[in-house]
Design a protein around this motif. Structure first.
Motif, PDB file in Angstrom:
ATOM      1  N   VAL A  46       0.823  -1.167  -0.038  1.00 47.35           N
ATOM      2  CA  VAL A  46      -0.264   0.039   0.056  1.00 47.35           C
ATOM      3  C   VAL A  46       0.426   0.829   0.001  1.00 47.35           C
ATOM      4  O   VAL A  46       0.895   2.092  -0.819  1.00 47.35           O
ATOM      5  CB  VAL A  46      -0.893  -0.501   1.395  1.00 47.35           C
ATOM      6  CG1 VAL A  46      -2.044   1.199   1.462  1.00 47.35           C
ATOM      7  CG2 VAL A  46      -1.720  -1.444   1.599  1.00 47.35           C
ATOM      8  N   ARG A  49       3.087   1.474  -3.094  1.00 47.43           N
ATOM      9  CA  ARG A  49       1.539   2.994  -4.431  1.00 47.43           C
ATOM     10  C   ARG A  49       1.397   3.790  -3.587  1.00 47.43           C
ATOM     11  O   ARG A  49       1.130   5.027  -5.106  1.00 47.43           O
ATOM     12  CB  ARG A  49       0.465   1.337  -4.644  1.00 47.43           C
ATOM     13  CG  ARG A  49       0.406  -0.101  -4.597  1.00 47.43           C
ATOM     14  CD  ARG A  49      -1.289  -0.555  -4.691  1.00 47.43           C
ATOM     15  NE  ARG A  49      -0.833  -2.347  -4.986  1.00 47.43           N
ATOM     16  CZ  ARG A  49      -0.603  -2.630  -5.919  1.00 47.43           C
ATOM     17  NH1 ARG A  49      -0.685  -1.863  -6.978  1.00 47.43           N
ATOM     18  NH2 ARG A  49      -0.204  -4.101  -6.295  1.00 47.43           N
ATOM     19  N   VAL A  50       1.035   4.052  -2.614  1.00 45.03           N
ATOM     20  CA  VAL A  50       0.303   5.363  -2.441  1.00 45.03           C
ATOM     21  C   VAL A  50       2.204   6.777  -2.914  1.00 45.03           C
ATOM     22  O   VAL A  50       2.159   7.716  -3.823  1.00 45.03           O
ATOM     23  CB  VAL A  50       0.453   6.122  -1.122  1.00 45.03           C
ATOM     24  CG1 VAL A  50       0.610   6.980  -0.724  1.00 45.03           C
ATOM     25  CG2 VAL A  50      -0.771   5.248  -1.517  1.00 45.03           C
ATOM     26  N   GLY A 132      -5.281   8.429  -6.513  1.00 46.34           N
ATOM     27  CA  GLY A 132      -7.366   7.661  -6.442  1.00 46.34           C
ATOM     28  C   GLY A 132      -6.916   6.785  -7.740  1.00 46.34           C
ATOM     29  O   GLY A 132      -7.654   5.582  -7.083  1.00 46.34           O
ATOM     30  N   MET A 135      -5.438   3.303  -6.174  1.00 46.44           N
ATOM     31  CA  MET A 135      -6.064   2.646  -5.189  1.00 46.44           C
ATOM     32  C   MET A 135      -7.153   2.078  -5.533  1.00 46.44           C
ATOM     33  O   MET A 135      -6.809   0.863  -5.179  1.00 46.44           O
ATOM     34  CB  MET A 135      -7.057   4.027  -3.878  1.00 46.44           C
ATOM     35  CG  MET A 135      -6.433   4.541  -2.843  1.00 46.44           C
ATOM     36  SD  MET A 135      -5.824   3.043  -1.570  1.00 46.44           S
ATOM     37  CE  MET A 135      -4.829   4.458  -0.875  1.00 46.44           C
ATOM     38  N   LEU A 138      -4.705  -0.483  -6.091  1.00 44.68           N
ATOM     39  CA  LEU A 138      -5.080  -1.766  -5.120  1.00 44.68           C
ATOM     40  C   LEU A 138      -6.356  -2.916  -4.905  1.00 44.68           C
ATOM     41  O   LEU A 138      -6.228  -4.451  -5.126  1.00 44.68           O
ATOM     42  CB  LEU A 138      -4.566  -0.899  -4.168  1.00 44.68           C
ATOM     43  CG  LEU A 138      -4.352  -1.692  -2.938  1.00 44.68           C
ATOM     44  CD1 LEU A 138      -3.399  -2.798  -2.973  1.00 44.68           C
ATOM     45  CD2 LEU A 138      -4.012  -0.813  -1.616  1.00 44.68           C
ATOM     46  N   TYR A 139      -6.677  -2.289  -5.240  1.00 40.04           N
ATOM     47  CA  TYR A 139      -8.477  -3.120  -4.658  1.00 40.04           C
ATOM     48  C   TYR A 139      -8.397  -4.330  -5.659  1.00 40.04           C
ATOM     49  O   TYR A 139      -8.405  -5.399  -5.621  1.00 40.04           O
ATOM     50  CB  TYR A 139      -9.352  -2.165  -5.026  1.00 40.04           C
ATOM     51  CG  TYR A 139     -10.928  -2.632  -5.932  1.00 40.04           C
ATOM     52  CD1 TYR A 139     -11.369  -3.373  -4.699  1.00 40.04           C
ATOM     53  CD2 TYR A 139     -11.514  -2.316  -7.051  1.00 40.04           C
ATOM     54  CE1 TYR A 139     -12.720  -4.249  -4.549  1.00 40.04           C
ATOM     55  CE2 TYR A 139     -12.525  -3.282  -6.958  1.00 40.04           C
ATOM     56  CZ  TYR A 139     -13.442  -4.158  -6.167  1.00 40.04           C
ATOM     57  OH  TYR A 139     -14.512  -5.102  -6.319  1.00 40.04           O
ATOM     58  N   GLY A 193     -12.446   3.967  -2.814  1.00 39.82           N
ATOM     59  CA  GLY A 193     -12.046   4.817  -3.277  1.00 39.82           C
ATOM     60  C   GLY A 193     -12.771   5.511  -2.061  1.00 39.82           C
ATOM     61  O   GLY A 193     -13.808   6.164  -1.800  1.00 39.82           O
ATOM     62  N   PHE A 372      -6.612   8.690   1.902  1.00 34.65           N
ATOM     63  CA  PHE A 372      -6.097   8.291   1.612  1.00 34.65           C
ATOM     64  C   PHE A 372      -5.012   7.279   2.759  1.00 34.65           C
ATOM     65  O   PHE A 372      -4.714   5.943   2.122  1.00 34.65           O
ATOM     66  CB  PHE A 372      -5.154   8.588   0.586  1.00 34.65           C
ATOM     67  CG  PHE A 372      -6.220   9.325  -0.773  1.00 34.65           C
ATOM     68  CD1 PHE A 372      -7.117   7.630  -1.218  1.00 34.65           C
ATOM     69  CD2 PHE A 372      -6.215  10.009  -2.228  1.00 34.65           C
ATOM     70  CE1 PHE A 372      -7.557   8.540  -2.930  1.00 34.65           C
ATOM     71  CE2 PHE A 372      -6.102  10.227  -2.871  1.00 34.65           C
ATOM     72  CZ  PHE A 372      -7.847   9.990  -3.567  1.00 34.65           C
ATOM     73  N   ALA A 375      -7.411   5.290   4.477  1.00 37.92           N
ATOM     74  CA  ALA A 375      -8.396   4.127   3.740  1.00 37.92           C
ATOM     75  C   ALA A 375      -6.662   3.107   3.506  1.00 37.92           C
ATOM     76  O   ALA A 375      -6.615   2.311   3.222  1.00 37.92           O
ATOM     77  CB  ALA A 375      -7.683   4.802   2.152  1.00 37.92           C
ATOM     78  N   GLY A 376      -5.481   3.706   3.149  1.00 39.19           N
ATOM     79  CA  GLY A 376      -4.401   2.566   3.539  1.00 39.19           C
ATOM     80  C   GLY A 376      -4.734   1.979   4.801  1.00 39.19           C
ATOM     81  O   GLY A 376      -4.332   0.903   4.762  1.00 39.19           O
ATOM     82  N   TRP A 379      -7.064  -0.782   4.799  1.00 38.82           N
ATOM     83  CA  TRP A 379      -6.380  -1.886   3.794  1.00 38.82           C
ATOM     84  C   TRP A 379      -6.070  -2.425   4.662  1.00 38.82           C
ATOM     85  O   TRP A 379      -5.574  -4.378   4.334  1.00 38.82           O
ATOM     86  CB  TRP A 379      -5.795  -1.601   2.796  1.00 38.82           C
ATOM     87  CG  TRP A 379      -7.134  -1.247   1.118  1.00 38.82           C
ATOM     88  CD1 TRP A 379      -6.647  -0.061   1.323  1.00 38.82           C
ATOM     89  CD2 TRP A 379      -6.728  -2.518   0.440  1.00 38.82           C
ATOM     90  NE1 TRP A 379      -7.615  -0.231   0.077  1.00 38.82           N
ATOM     91  CE2 TRP A 379      -8.075  -1.702  -0.163  1.00 38.82           C
ATOM     92  CE3 TRP A 379      -7.221  -3.716   0.537  1.00 38.82           C
ATOM     93  CZ2 TRP A 379      -8.111  -2.615  -2.043  1.00 38.82           C
ATOM     94  CZ3 TRP A 379      -7.610  -4.415  -0.639  1.00 38.82           C
ATOM     95  CH2 TRP A 379      -8.413  -3.862  -1.786  1.00 38.82           C
TER      96      TRP A 379
END
Length: 446
Positions: A46, A49-50, A132, A135, A138-139, A193, A372, A375-376, A379
């Motif tokens: 995660v 990726r960000v 975004g 994310m 990642l999903y 998202g 975000f 959100a991480g 996850w």
């Protein structure tokens, strides 16, 4: 001066013996379960990726903490219950948090609060748009196999703010200033998202471009995927319906009751009321009806399903609209539409258990980045729960329960020349499930 050798006062004797307590235990941590989150993060990547979405303006030869390290540290802090950036100053020397960032317990400290603050204000609008998209990637990467169909639950949630934040707006319903971000989860609780926005009801003209970007990003990974959009009446607008039909997207949306719609079910409401009156009146009577109709602003008539329920409190009628051609009215309402209620639990996990409403930055871009970051953290906790055996109670546990039982575990850290030993409590009540989940985390899909 804080003298660690001084004993704590105020402790009663136990069994006739005095109790002496000092903060001199050495290299200890109360968050040893963070290492399990670190294993999840290594699998989902995660933070990487960000971090790849942000242009780092710092000179490479003067960088101490990489963007991925700072983002990973911040996400693990949030997951462990330390949502305030100030907590970084207290946790940067924690041996377990250091190990979670691939640093030795005796090595350099992690990023401080001031460094975290600069990180949160670093991304711009363009970078947040790319984030975004990351994310969504990642999903898609979280599945072992490409699914034939996915269900996306779209909802918004109120986030009260206290200050002069950009985009804040007064909401009369909540009687507070705040934001009303749109969040998207899939039917299994995966985070898809989040978009920061003012605290007002989203219009169709606002929702449509959000759906377009979302669906485009998903189909760039899975070109042939079938997508079902599920939402309440806030999202039932002609722009949304027409866009879904034009882009081969299924939808099932709530519809606000109108006089025209109620005319279709007037007789059904009367007969359902009569059935309830002649019954034992202990159970509600529920019946369904479907018909074709549409609002004046709609481009065509649609399939409308009405649910009429009568109980001791009187009649209650709800309407939904869908372009799904198959399926009985009862099954579509109860087995498909009503399951969107699970999204409320996902929002609670993200907002209450992971404090995603800590959007106190002045700049809107910084608050979007915070969404975000949380959100991480979601996850990481989702991955920890996904690794649980299906029949275990932990497989459906709330995030705060997982944190209390599996993350907040004390440990004594002993660093030797070729080995680092963690001495966990022998009395730990959940040591068995921790052993199991650590063996299953490598099986997470990505």
């Amino acid at each position: 001066m804080n003298d660690l050798t001084l004993p704590l006062s105020g402790l009663s004797s136990d069994g006739g013996k005095s109790v002496v307590a000092r903060f001199d235990g050495g290299m200890l941590s109360s968050n040893s379960g963070v290492l399990a989150l670190a294993e999840v993060e290594k699998r989902l990547r995660v933070a990487d990726r960000v971090a790849r979405c942000i242009d780092d303006p710092r000179r490479p030869d003067q960088i101490i903490h990489s963007l991925a390290d700072m983002i990973g540290f911040r996400m693990k802090m949030i997951a462990a219950g330390y949502e305030d950036g100030n907590d970084a100053n207290r946790l940067r020397c924690d041996p377990v948090f250091k190990m979670a960032q691939d640093a030795l317990p005796s090595g350099r400290d992690l990023a401080s609060q001031s460094t975290m603050c600069r990180l949160e204000n670093l991304p711009g609008v363009r970078e947040l748009v790319v984030m975004g998209r990351a994310m969504v990637d990642l999903y898609c990467a979280s599945f072992r196999q490409v699914p034939k169909r996915i269900v996306l639950d779209i909802d918004d949630t109120f986030d009260a703010v206290h200050g002069g934040q950009q985009l804040r707006l007064f909401n009369a319903h909540h009687d507070e200033y705040g934001f009303q971000p749109i969040v998207v989860f899939d039917g299994d609780g995966r985070f898809v998202g989040a978009v920061l926005r003012p605290a007002k009801r989203p219009s169709g003209a606002e929702i449509r471009p959000h759906l377009r970007r979302l669906v485009r990003a998903i189909r760039s990974n899975w070109p042939n995927i079938r997508i079902l959009i599920r939402a309440d009446s806030h999202y039932c607008s002609p722009q949304v319906i027409d866009w879904c039909r034009a882009n081969d997207v299924d939808f099932i949306l709530g519809v606000a009751p109108t006089t025209t719609l109620r005319k279709h079910v007037a007789d059904l409401e009367s007969s359902t009321m009569a059935r309830f009156e002649v019954s034992s009146k202990t159970n509600k009577v529920r019946r369904f009806k479907e018909f074709l109709d549409g609002a004046a602003s709609w481009s065509r008539v649609e399939r409308i399903i009405a649910r009429v329920e009568v109980g001791a409190q009187g009649a209650d009628t709800r309407f939904i609209v869908t372009n799904l051609a198959s399926g009985k009215a009862k099954a579509l309402y109860e087995d498909v539409y009503c399951r969107r209620g699970a999204a409320e639990n996902h929002i609670k996990s993200w907002k209450t258990h992971l404090a995603a409403d800590r959007t106190s930055c002045t700049r809107a871009t910084a608050n979007q980045f915070r969404l975000f970051l949380h959100a991480g953290a979601y996850w990481l906790m989702w991955g920890l729960r996904a690794a649980m055996p299906k029949r275990s109670s932990f497989a459906v546990a709330q995030f705060d329960t997982l944190r209390l039982r599996l993350i907040k575990i004390a440990a004594r850290v002993v660093e030797m020349k070729t080995q680092i030993r963690l001495h966990l409590p022998t009395s730990c009540p959940d040591q068995r499930i921790l052993r199991i989940v650590l063996s299953r985390i490598p099986q997470l899909a990505t």
